[in-house]
Motif scaffolding. Structure first.
Motif, mmCIF file in Angstrom:
data_model
loop_
_atom_site.group_PDB
_atom_site.id
_atom_site.type_symbol
_atom_site.label_atom_id
_atom_site.label_comp_id
_atom_site.label_asym_id
_atom_site.label_seq_id
_atom_site.Cartn_x
_atom_site.Cartn_y
_atom_site.Cartn_z
ATOM 1 N N GLU A 140 -6.785 0.730 -1.126
ATOM 2 C CA GLU A 140 -7.053 -0.436 -0.285
ATOM 3 C C GLU A 140 -8.311 -0.261 0.556
ATOM 4 O O GLU A 140 -9.159 -1.140 0.615
ATOM 5 C CB GLU A 140 -5.847 -0.652 0.628
ATOM 6 C CG GLU A 140 -5.997 -1.783 1.600
ATOM 7 C CD GLU A 140 -4.730 -1.957 2.410
ATOM 8 O OE1 GLU A 140 -4.180 -0.952 2.877
ATOM 9 O OE2 GLU A 140 -4.286 -3.099 2.556
ATOM 10 N N ASP B 103 -5.286 -2.011 -5.324
ATOM 11 C CA ASP B 103 -4.729 -2.475 -4.059
ATOM 12 C C ASP B 103 -5.685 -3.498 -3.459
ATOM 13 O O ASP B 103 -6.703 -3.139 -2.881
ATOM 14 C CB ASP B 103 -4.520 -1.287 -3.117
ATOM 15 C CG ASP B 103 -3.535 -1.622 -2.009
ATOM 16 O OD1 ASP B 103 -3.186 -2.821 -1.873
ATOM 17 O OD2 ASP B 103 -3.116 -0.693 -1.288
ATOM 18 N N GLU B 104 -5.360 -4.758 -3.613
ATOM 19 C CA GLU B 104 -6.187 -5.869 -3.142
ATOM 20 C C GLU B 104 -7.647 -5.725 -3.574
ATOM 21 O O GLU B 104 -8.545 -5.648 -2.734
ATOM 22 C CB GLU B 104 -6.069 -5.994 -1.618
ATOM 23 C CG GLU B 104 -4.608 -6.088 -1.215
ATOM 24 C CD GLU B 104 -4.400 -6.651 0.182
ATOM 25 O OE1 GLU B 104 -5.340 -7.236 0.730
ATOM 26 O OE2 GLU B 104 -3.296 -6.524 0.697
ATOM 27 N N THR C 194 0.832 -1.207 0.000
ATOM 28 C CA THR C 194 0.000 0.000 0.000
ATOM 29 C C THR C 194 0.865 1.256 0.000
ATOM 30 O O THR C 194 0.587 2.224 -0.710
ATOM 31 C CB THR C 194 -0.935 -0.024 1.225
ATOM 32 O OG1 THR C 194 -1.745 -1.187 1.156
ATOM 33 C CG2 THR C 194 -1.809 1.201 1.266
#
Ligand SMILES: Nc1ncnc2c1ncn2[C@@H]1O[C@H](COP(=O)(O)OP(=O)(O)OP(=O)(O)O)[C@@H](O)[C@H]1O
Ligand SMILES: [Mg+2]
Lengths: 191, 254, 235
Positions: free
Chosen positions: C86, C162-163, C47
């Motif tokens: 994220e 991000d994820e 991140t």
């Protein structure tokens, strides 16, 4: 006997006058009558003179407001910003002029006085100015006839506008759902 | 359309079309109505009371307007931080200055609405006093200055605070400190330190101006120096905001 | 595998937080038309790296180029990238389509154009029938899809995710990964996809970077021993 009286009279007068001679400060004030309205400012011209042959020592002048009707108490503090005015010693024959700002704050007839006392010499009697007569009236204003209608109408108008805004928003959302057709997924990705 | 107006437009429609704006405006109007009816209850008023009443409406429009601006600007950045909605906005190509400029404009709409609502009440209460134009002018000038000052000040706090709670806490403390000179007795004006204090605080300077010009009918020329601190405060806080908004951190001081 | 134009060039980036290093000397390159996986356990620095490359966090040292622009050209970079952070929050009372339209307009699109794009993007992520609903009524997975749609609103040349599959059901994961594949393949977009799931990266990425304690410990095609190193890092 007659001669004696004639001779004695000045002595008696002197004797009577002697204690009075302790009061050596004279206070003049103008104007002596003020017809006015609540809240209007007035200037009292005050002149303080030492009639004695000695310097007075430090003095203090004070404003007194009397309500002769004894009703509503007239609080002098509310009538002026300066209740007390300290003065330096006045030499023999010397005098000083003060301007006193006065603003009546209640309706009615009042008497205002300026008194002067010595700060530290008890033998100097306090002196007082002539009375100033205040006749205070209250100016009034007719309240606008529009007050009640306006007070009722404005919140209602605002509520109406708020309701209109809500409706506009609801219509917009309905359009978002209805007007745009769902595009096929593939077309969206290949854009 | 530039970024500032887009942000302002979004925030304004969020408040007024999709938010609590109209209901709040109605509550303000009801409060003004209460004042107007209470003052006019007996059908006649002495002049002093009428002037005091007019001053109350002006104070209320300025005060409520400034409070609205403070609340929305305090939330501007640190509130978004708390709700995690700041990052996506920072990722768009708008500058921090446009973002905050837009939010300040939108917050200012709250003050403008309160001011507009106050107009009919200024008219009915001030009818016959001959001071309506003065009251409207003071509402506009002082209202804009104080809204700018408190809005920009709250925004600077919001940019620098870690949490919204911190912004609100520090902001309310600041407002309370600024309100203290309002509580001092009038006699402090007679000593130089007291007068300086009341003059330096934009809140009490504005309060003095309203009292002096509307209630005591002082001339504008004799009171004009009292505008100094409200003007200065608006300039200084705007400048601070301009500087602070250059780079908005995602998580300051963590 | 043939490599396209470099889209992200990251040179010796470090980030220190009060003495401890979140990133140490990170260098790698990501290419247009490729999906680059950014793999690493919790706290590896994924991140942090994405925030630095998307210009919202300042690196302590090092430099980078994104779409050919330097770190100080943040606005140029921002207008060419799409980011799905994220932990993005969403304004609860805002309607999905309004959020996307607003974002489109912040990138310079007119109201009509932005609304049209928003409708298309919502369809692309399967949210068409909920487009006029308030985001507060969305499930976690629906929000995730909305986040992806938002990241694509400006037709970006580089996409940072991000994820993105966090909290999605298997069908949702599959459709998002498919969409990402499409992006890179048919639209020549560079995708940087962070994840802590090996399978996700192996299935879709042309290249993978493994971060561990802020350092790059792997930077190659996933076929070249990715799983061995990933297992070493995570156990
Ligand atoms: N604001 C901050 N202040 C101090 N340390 C931080 C901060 N943000 C991140 N870190 C530290 O930097 C390191 C990397 O964090 P980062 O969030 O980038 O990890 P990550 O790889 O994204 O992990 P995850 O898979 O859990 O999302 C961690 O050790 C974290 O504690
Ligand atoms: Mg992470």
């Amino acid at each position: 006997m007659r001669t004696f009286l004639v001779l004695a009279a000045p002595l008696v007068l002197l004797a009577i006058a002697a204690p009075a001679s302790a009061q050596t400060v004279d206070i003049a004030v103008s104007p002596l009558e003020i017809s006015t309205e609540i809240g209007a400012e007035h200037l009292l011209a005050v002149s303080i003179t030492n009639r004695g042959s000695e310097p007075t020592g430090p003095l203090v002048a004070h404003l007194v407001v009397i309500d002769p009707s004894g009703g509503a108490s007239a609080d002098a503090e509310d009538w002026t910003g300066e209740l007390n005015r300290p003065l330096t010693s006045l030499g023999a024959g010397e005098s000083i002029s003060l301007d006193w700002d006065i603003k009546p704050i209640i309706r009615g007839d009042f008497i205002a006085l300026i008194t002067v006392a010595s700060v530290d010499d008890a033998s100097l009697d306090p002196a007082s100015s002539p009375a100033v007569y205040f006749m205070v009236t209250q100016p009034t204003l007719l309240v606008s006839g529009a007050t009640v209608p306006v007070s009722i109408a404005v919140p209602l108008i605002i509520l109406a506008i708020g309701w209109w805004m809500l409706r506009t928003e609801r219509k917009r959302v309905e359009e978002l759902v209805g007007v745009y057709p769902n595009p096929p997924v593939s077309r969206a990705i290949d854009r | 359309m530039n970024a500032t107006t887009i942000v302002a437009g979004e925030e304004i429609s969020g408040t007024w079309f999709r938010g609590w704006g109209p209901w709040f405006a109605a509550v303000v109007a009801v409060a003004f109505s209460g004042i107007a009816i209470a003052l006019g209850y007996s059908g006649q008023l002495n002049l002093l009371d009428a002037r005091e009443g007019l001053a109350v409406v002006v104070r209320m429009s300025i005060g409520v307007g400034a409070l609205l601006v403070v609340l929305s600007m305090a939330d501007s950045i640190s509130g978004m931080r708390d709700r995690s909605t700041l990052e996506p906005l920072l990722l768009t190509p708008i500058t921090g200055r446009s973002l905050l400029g837009g939010k300040l404009l939108a917050a200012g709409s709250g003050w403008v609405v309160v001011f507009l609502i106050s107009l009919p009440y200024l008219y009915v209460i001030g009818d016959g006093l001959g001071t309506i134009a003065l009251a409207v002018g003071l509402s506009v000038v002082l209202g804009a200055l104080l809204a700018t000052t408190f809005g920009a000040g709250a925004a600077v706090l919001s940019i620098r605070s870690r949490t919204n709670l911190q912004t609100l806490g520090v902001g309310l403390l600041g407002l309370a400190l600024l309100a203290i000179p309002l509580l001092l007795p009038a006699s402090v004006l007679r000593n130089p330190i007291g007068e300086l204090l009341v003059r330096a605080d934009p809140m009490s300077a504005a309060q003095h101006l309203i009292g002096a010009l509307i209630v005591d009918e002082a001339t504008l020329a004799s009171e004009v120096s009292w505008f100094l601190s409200p003007v200065l405060a608006a300039l200084i806080t705007s400048w601070l905001l301009w500087k602070s908004a250059r780079f908005i951190e995602l998580e300051p001081g963590i | 595998m043939q490599e396209g134009r470099p889209a992200i060039v990251c040179t010796s980036i470090s980030k220190n937080y009060e003495g401890h290093a979140a990133l140490a000397d990170v260098s790698f390159t990501a290419y247009a038309g490729h999906v680059t996986g950014l793999l690493g356990p919790n706290g590896a620095g994924k991140t942090t790296l994405i925030r630095i490359l998307t210009t919202i966090l300042q690196p302590s040292a090092g430099t980078f180029q994104v779409a050919g622009f330097e770190p100080d050209q943040a606005n140029e970079i921002k207008s060419l990238i799409g980011v799905m952070p994220e932990s993005a929050g969403y304004p609860k009372r805002t309607r999905a389509i309004d959020l996307l339209t607003y974002h489109g307009r912040l990138y310079g699109a007119g109201r009509e154009e932005a609304t049209f794009n928003a409708v298309e993007m919502l369809a692309a992520v399967g949210l068409s029938d909920r487009r006029a609903d308030r985001i507060g009524t969305f499930s976690r997975g629906m929000r995730q899809r909305l986040g992806l749609a938002r990241a694509l609103m400006n037709n970006p040349r580089i996409v940072f995710l991000d994820e993105p599959t966090l909290g999605l059901d298997p069908a949702g994961q599959h459709s998002i990964l498919e969409l990402i594949d499409e992006l890179a393949g048919s639209r020549d977009v560079a995708v940087l996809l962070s994840s802590h799931l090996l399978a996700e990266i192996q299935g879709i990425c042309d290249r993978a970077v493994i971060l561990d304690h802020g350092r790059v410990v792997f930077d190659a095609e996933p076929t070249q021993g990715l799983s061995e190193i990933f297992h070493k890092v995570t156990t």
